[in-house]
Design a protein around this motif. Structure first.
Motif, PDB file in Angstrom:
ATOM      1  N   GLN A  75     119.353  65.391 -68.491  1.00  0.00           N
ATOM      2  CA  GLN A  75     118.221  64.577 -68.040  1.00  0.00           C
ATOM      3  C   GLN A  75     117.649  63.704 -69.149  1.00  0.00           C
ATOM      4  O   GLN A  75     117.244  62.568 -68.916  1.00  0.00           O
ATOM      5  N   THR A 101     120.041  62.866 -58.316  1.00  0.00           N
ATOM      6  CA  THR A 101     120.213  61.458 -58.679  1.00  0.00           C
ATOM      7  C   THR A 101     120.865  61.353 -60.043  1.00  0.00           C
ATOM      8  O   THR A 101     120.453  62.038 -60.988  1.00  0.00           O
ATOM      9  N   GLU A 103     123.064  58.388 -62.813  1.00  0.00           N
ATOM     10  CA  GLU A 103     123.570  57.051 -63.102  1.00  0.00           C
ATOM     11  C   GLU A 103     125.077  57.141 -63.288  1.00  0.00           C
ATOM     12  O   GLU A 103     125.557  57.870 -64.159  1.00  0.00           O
ATOM     13  N   ARG A 129     122.512  53.809 -60.036  1.00  0.00           N
ATOM     14  CA  ARG A 129     121.877  55.055 -59.642  1.00  0.00           C
ATOM     15  C   ARG A 129     122.313  55.444 -58.232  1.00  0.00           C
ATOM     16  O   ARG A 129     122.182  54.653 -57.296  1.00  0.00           O
ATOM     17  N   VAL A 130     122.825  56.649 -58.109  1.00  0.00           N
ATOM     18  CA  VAL A 130     123.244  57.143 -56.805  1.00  0.00           C
ATOM     19  C   VAL A 130     122.616  58.509 -56.559  1.00  0.00           C
ATOM     20  O   VAL A 130     122.249  59.221 -57.502  1.00  0.00           O
ATOM     21  N   LYS A 131     122.520  58.856 -55.272  1.00  0.00           N
ATOM     22  CA  LYS A 131     121.968  60.162 -54.884  1.00  0.00           C
ATOM     23  C   LYS A 131     122.955  60.840 -53.960  1.00  0.00           C
ATOM     24  O   LYS A 131     123.424  60.252 -52.989  1.00  0.00           O
ATOM     25  N   LEU A 137     129.363  63.537 -55.852  1.00  0.00           N
ATOM     26  CA  LEU A 137     129.127  62.539 -56.897  1.00  0.00           C
ATOM     27  C   LEU A 137     130.455  62.013 -57.438  1.00  0.00           C
ATOM     28  O   LEU A 137     131.338  62.790 -57.791  1.00  0.00           O
ATOM     29  N   TYR A 164     127.633  59.103 -50.800  1.00  0.00           N
ATOM     30  CA  TYR A 164     126.447  59.023 -51.630  1.00  0.00           C
ATOM     31  C   TYR A 164     125.653  57.760 -51.290  1.00  0.00           C
ATOM     32  O   TYR A 164     126.161  56.820 -50.682  1.00  0.00           O
ATOM     33  N   LYS A 165     124.400  57.758 -51.724  1.00  0.00           N
ATOM     34  CA  LYS A 165     123.478  56.661 -51.418  1.00  0.00           C
ATOM     35  C   LYS A 165     123.086  55.955 -52.717  1.00  0.00           C
ATOM     36  O   LYS A 165     122.760  56.598 -53.714  1.00  0.00           O
ATOM     37  N   LEU A 167     120.552  53.854 -54.968  1.00  0.00           N
ATOM     38  CA  LEU A 167     119.099  53.731 -55.072  1.00  0.00           C
ATOM     39  C   LEU A 167     118.723  52.375 -55.670  1.00  0.00           C
ATOM     40  O   LEU A 167     117.974  52.276 -56.637  1.00  0.00           O
TER      41      LEU A 167
END
Length: 211
Positions: A75, A101, A103, A129-131, A137, A164-165, A167
């Motif tokens: 993090q 989340t 990167e 950035r993805v979630k 992932l 994945y989404k 952001l």
């Protein structure tokens, strides 16, 4: 996504004196958040080389000497302002059924027609950035730049998928080919430019995606 294992020891003392002694011994003080309580541990500085000094994204398995293991993502990391040695690392514990989340690096493949004609490939984002849940992932986001001509833009909406989404706003430009003074414009490129030339700077594009 690939995972890196870091072997460490749980810290019993977290005071300044103990922390300084760890660093003098070549150990890096670390903390894992996200669980029931924060967990303090330390690991050799060399153990972080494959995690920190790489453009790739990784999850982490933290294996402690008491037999406990924790899945996590890095993090935050702090470096010494003079020596650049790692002084502290924060991790966030992850769970298989809970989205996180991260990167993720952007990787291009192919040869852009516009670049071969002398245009400049611009990439405002080297990471996106993805979630997603940890198992979904990706190691990297792949973009085929082959179709890009001078004046073409590749929007983030063209990367949408079910795993994945992203952001980022839908109008985020991930990459584009801009005209240069030495560019050779063919008929197709002229059509694109008439439809709307690329701005002289990237300020508008970058500003549009700031959250």
């Amino acid at each position: 996504m690939k995972s890196i294992t870091i072997n460490g020891s749980q810290r019993e003392s977290v005071g300044k004196k103990a922390t300084k002694a760890l660093r003098n011994a070549g150990q890096v003080p670390c903390v894992i958040y996200g669980g029931d309580k924060a967990l303090h541990f330390s690991a050799p500085e060399l153990a972080f080389s494959k995690l920190v000094y790489t453009p790739n994204a990784h999850t982490v398995v933290i294996a402690l000497d008491n037999g406990e293991e924790y899945n996590a993502v890095m993090q935050d990391i702090q470096f010494h302002p003079v020596t650049d040695r790692i002084t502290h690392v924060d991790f966030y514990q992850i769970f298989e059924n809970k989205a996180i989340t991260m990167e993720i690096p952007v990787k291009t493949i192919g040869s852009s027609k516009g670049v071969m004609n002398g245009g400049n490939l611009r990439m405002p984002y080297r990471k996106l950035r993805v979630k997603a849940i940890p198992s979904k992932l990706p190691d990297f986001i792949e973009i085929d730049i082959t179709p890009l001509k001078i004046g073409s833009k590749f929007y983030i909406t063209e990367l949408e998928n079910e795993d994945y989404k992203f952001l980022h706003p839908d109008n985020t430009v991930v990459c584009q080919v801009r005209r240069s003074r030495l560019a050779v414009v063919d008929a197709d490129d002229d059509d694109d430019d008439e439809a709307g030339d690329v701005p002289a700077t990237e300020t508008d594009d970058v500003a549009a995606v700031k959250e």
